[in-house]
Each structure stands twice: as C-alpha cells, then as structure tokens.
Design a protein around this motif. Structure first.
Motif: not given
Ligand code: ATP
Ligand code: MG
Lengths: 223, 294
Positions: A82, A92, A94, A96-97, A101, A105-106, A108-111, A114, A153
C-alpha cells in the motif's frame, strides 16, 4: 528508505539454477531518484520484484520503508504494497473500465471514502497529463497514454516509493520523454523513485544517480 | 466498500453469463424439489398427527346395559392397559348420531320399527397403544370383554400414512441432495470462469496491497448471489404451484385426510429455504476459490 544487504537470487528452473542477482548491496535515501540500468537479463526486474516483495531473495536482507522483507506474513506484504506504487512495461490496465475507473479501482479496493475518490483520481490524472482522457477505455488510448494512466494509478495513493520497470520500453522517443517528465514531477514532490531501464541513452539523459547491473552484480553506482 | 464488493460481484456474475445462469437454474430445481417434498411431507405429517389423536376403537355391545351398570362398565374398560379414555354411546345416542349424518333424509330412520343400532363404547387408545402392535393387543383385550359383540378399528392405515410420509421425506431429501450437489458443482464451474475473467483485477489488487478478504469476497458474494437468486426463483415456483394446486386439492384432502386446509411454509421455512440457497451458492464459490489457492 531502502536497504539491500548482500542479496542473491537464484531461480530454479527444474534442476537448472539460474543466478539473477549475486551479492548486491546498496542504500537508497528518502526522496532519491535512482536509475537502474544494465543489459537485458542483468537482473533489474528481479531486483525490483524483490523490493515490492513479489519474490524472496535466496540470500541476504532487504529493508524497505522500515519493513524487513524476508520474514513477512501475507497481511504485512499487503501493508507494504500500500506504500509502494509500481508500473511495468505493459500498462496492465483493466480493459473493460475507463481510465478514471482504472485509477479509482485502487482507491476503492483499499476502502477510500467515496467523496475523496473523484478528487484524488483527477489529481493523479493531472500530474500525468491525462485529465481529458478520463472517460476513455484502454483500447482507445495510445501506448503512451496507457502508460501515463498506469502511472496515475500507481501514484493515486501518493505512495512514498515508486518502482518503474521499463515504463518506456514500448514507447517512441517523444512518448518516453513525456513519461520521464511525469516521473521527474512526481520525484520533485518528494517521492522516492527507482526506474529500471535498459535504454542507456535515456539513463544518461536523466542525470540522476545511476546503478548499473551486469550479470547480477552492481558494477557501477554514480551520480 | 460494501458497494464496491457487491458491484464487483455483479460484474463477475455478468461475466460468468450462461454458466452462472445454469447454476441458478440448478439451484432453483434442487430447492424447488426439496421445498416441494418438504411441503407435501409436512402436510402429511399434520394429517398423521391429527389422525393419531383421533383414532378410536369402537366396542359394539351385545345389549345395552342398564344405566346403573354403565358407569361400572366404563370404569372397567377405562382401567384396561392401553386405554386413555372411554365414552359410552347408548342406542338412542347412536340413532341421533345417524339422523345427524343423514340430514334431510333423516325421515327414513323414523320408518324403522325398532332401533337397529347397538350401544357401543368409544375407546381412545393411550399414546403407547397407538402403534399397530399396541393397537392389535388392545383390540384383542377389548374383544375378550364378555359384553363385547364386535370390536372395530385399528391404527394400521394411520401407520401406512406415516410410512408414506417418511418415504416421501427420504425421497425428497435424496433428490434434493443430488440436485444440490449438481448445483454446487455448477456454481464452482461458474466461479472458476469468474476467477479466470477476474485474474487481471486480482493481480492489480494484490499489487496495490488489497487485503485477502477484499480479493476473495467478491467471489464468495457472486456465488451467494447465484444461490439467493435460485432460492427466490424456487420459492416463487412453489408459491405459484401452491396457489394453483391447493384450492383444487383441498376438498379432496379434506375428504380423505381430514385436513381442512393445506399449509405453506412458515416465515422460518421461507428463511431457511433462502438461507439454504445462499449457502449452496456460497459453498460453490468458496470451493472454486479453495481449488485455486496461489
Ligand atoms: N521467473 C524466472 N524464472 C527463471 N529465471 C528467471 C525468472 N525471471 C528472470 N529469470 C532470469 O534471471 C535473469 C535476470 O532476469 P531479469 O528479468 O531480472 O533481467 P532484466 O535486467 O530485467 O532484463 P530485461 O532488460 O530483459 O528486462 C535472467 O537470466 C532471466 O532469464
Ligand atoms: Mg526486466
């Protein structure tokens, strides 16, 4: 920040032993921008992978950001990562985003809450000059843009350490220059950066501390 | 975070597409089968319980005892082993009962020259005598009474009913288990596809230091969602079938089994069904994950 002490790495491919690093030692201080160079197969990728604990050294000790990397549990590995941003030769992303996004994603993954996400994603995209491409999908990006999105990212959590493995490997000269500029910007903000590249010209042009690997040894460390 | 995890799980479900859909169908089938057998079985169970309570053995008497003798006779029968209660039905009572049954045709009875019905004792067997064996012994004991002319009644057919009910339950469990197993395997296959489709996400998640829970929960969740959707569909199927079949079946059931109405699941039963579906799906998702431990 980083302390590598007599590190060796030997890959076992079936019965064959492939030495990738042999007794490597060095230190990198906070805020340094270090270029790691050397011919193909010299061990650059191997060394970077050891630094973010993607693999373990066969021998020696590694300390990164105060973590002793050898005896580490899975949860501690996650905690270490982290604090480290990583970019590769291929972006690398994703598929479909959108760019937005992918970067979000990073978080959101780590909470991350918002309400903070949008602002932080656009901050990161601004640093790499990708704000206007936020809604594009990876397939719609040039390789240089994709790489800059990947860089956004990697830095969106403002990690103290950024590892970049041949981020310009797939790019033409002008796109590579953009990435290098972005990296310099990030470095001037206080982030410690280790950039691996086999492109000697690019390494020389950077005018930063340069460590040269050859056959798993550090043969030069200057600047 | 919850929103993110659920969002990822939904995305995974869409990616698993047709396999996830067949997993859902299998879960629906297995739970509908389980639930259907369970419904039939629990209604039969009610019928059995009801009839166990209502079983009467009737001892027809050779002649009506004089009223002072009735109390003594009743007392003697009541203390016979295996007897819970005794009611004396005199000839006049029996005739009144018959008139009641005949309703508007009761006039026929008045044409009779004499009351043809015998007096009788209605014996309620004790719980211990409500088995076929116990009932047979009790019947023999009652038949040995000097006053007895004929003894009618047995619990055999109630036992038959109970036997069928147990058999149905077993078949239901068996069919449900086989279908349930198939459902778990299909969810596992769907999840394995999801794992493959998700590998880039997983790689990035590991790279940026996501907790193992965050990495794995979407997989578990999408499995549980498959299960829950399957359970809801199964429940819907059962509700629909029940509402179509029950009104048509009730008169028949009332006549044959004496159940005035059929019952559907209680809220607890509904919850259990939904829970079972979620569990099946979750298990499938979990198994796929366990098989792919890095
Ligand atoms: N996973 C692996 N298994 C076996 N051998 C490996 C593995 N990764 C690297 N090696 C070997 O280790 C040596 C160092 O490889 P490494 O990828 O670190 O070099 P590099 O400096 O990054 O090269 P390049 O410039 O081509 O990326 C090479 O001989 C390589 O073949
Ligand atoms: Mg390399």
């Amino acid at each position: 920040m980083i302390e590598v002490h007599r590190v060796s790495k030997v890959y076992s491919v079936g019965p064959v032993k492939v030495p990738a690093l042999r007794g490597v030692s060095f230190r990198i201080a906070k805020g340094e921008f270090v270029v790691l160079t050397g011919a193909s197969g010299a061990g650059k990728t191997t060394l970077l992978r050891l630094l973010y604990r993607d693999d373990l050294p066969t021998e020696g000790d590694i300390e990164v950001l105060g973590h002793d990397l050898v005896p580490m549990r899975r949860s501690q590995v996650a905690a270490l990562r982290r604090s480290i941003g990583v970019v590769f030769q291929d972006a690398k992303l994703l598929p479909v985003r959108t760019v937005y996004e992918n970067v979000a994603f990073v978080l959101r993954v780590l909470g991350t809450p918002r309400r903070e996400i949008t602002e932080r994603v656009f901050d990161a995209l601004r640093v790499v000059g990708m704000s206007s491409r936020a809604q594009a999908y990876p397939a719609q990006l040039s390789q240089g843009e994709a790489q800059r999105a990947a860089l956004a990212r990697a830095i969106v959590r403002r990690p103290p350490l950024l590892l970049a493995d041949e981020p310009t490997g797939n790019l033409d000269e002008s796109m590579a220059a953009e990435i290098i500029e972005a990296l310099k910007d990030i470095g001037s903000g206080g982030t410690t950066i280790v950039l691996a590249t086999h492109q000697a010209r690019l390494a020389a042009a950077l005018k930063r501390r340069t460590m040269t690997l050859a056959a798993g040894h550090v043969v030069k460390d200057e600047g | 975070m919850v929103g993110f995890l659920v969002g990822e799980a939904l995305r995974d479900l869409r990616r698993a597409g047709r396999v996830a859909a067949s997993a859902i169908v299998l879960i629906t089938l297995s739970l509908a089968a389980l639930g259907g057998f369970w419904l039939v079985s629990s209604n039969l169970d009610r019928a059995v319980a009801r009839w166990r309570d209502r079983v009467r053995i009737v001892v027809y008497l050779r002649r009506e005892p004089s009223s002072p003798d009735v109390a003594a006779l009743v007392e003697r029968v009541r203390t016979t082993p295996g007897v819970a209660a005794v009611t004396f039905v005199g000839k006049a009572d029996a005739l009144r009962g018959l008139k009641q049954v005949l309703g508007k045709d009761a006039g026929v009875v008045d044409q009779l020259p004499a009351n043809p019905l015998p007096a009788s004792l209605e014996v309620t067997p004790a719980a211990a005598a409500a088995t076929p064996e116990g009932a047979r012994e009790l019947v023999a004991r009652l038949a040995a009474l000097p006053e007895a002319d004929e003894v009618a009644g047995s619990v055999d057919w109630v036992e038959q009913l109970s036997h069928w009910q147990r058999l149905l339950t077993t078949i239901g469990l068996g069919v449900g288990a086989v279908l349930g197993l198939a459902a778990i395997l299909t969810v596992t296959t769907a999840t394995t596809l999801v794992l493959h489709a998700r590998r880039h996400e997983t790689e990035i998640m590991r790279l940026v230091g996501a907790s193992e829970i965050t990495i794995r929960l979407p997989l578990l969740l999408q499995g549980m969602m498959q299960g829950l959707v399957g359970a809801v569909l199964a429940l819907g199927t059962l509700v629909l079938t029940y509402s179509l079949v029950a009104p048509r079946l009730e008169p028949l059931v009332n006549l044959t089994l004496g159940l005035s109405q059929l019952v559907f699941f209680t809220p607890v039963g509904v919850t259990a069904l939904l829970g079972a579906g979620t569990l099946l799906g979750g298990l499938g998702g979990w198994l796929a994950r366990a098989g792919r431990e890095p």
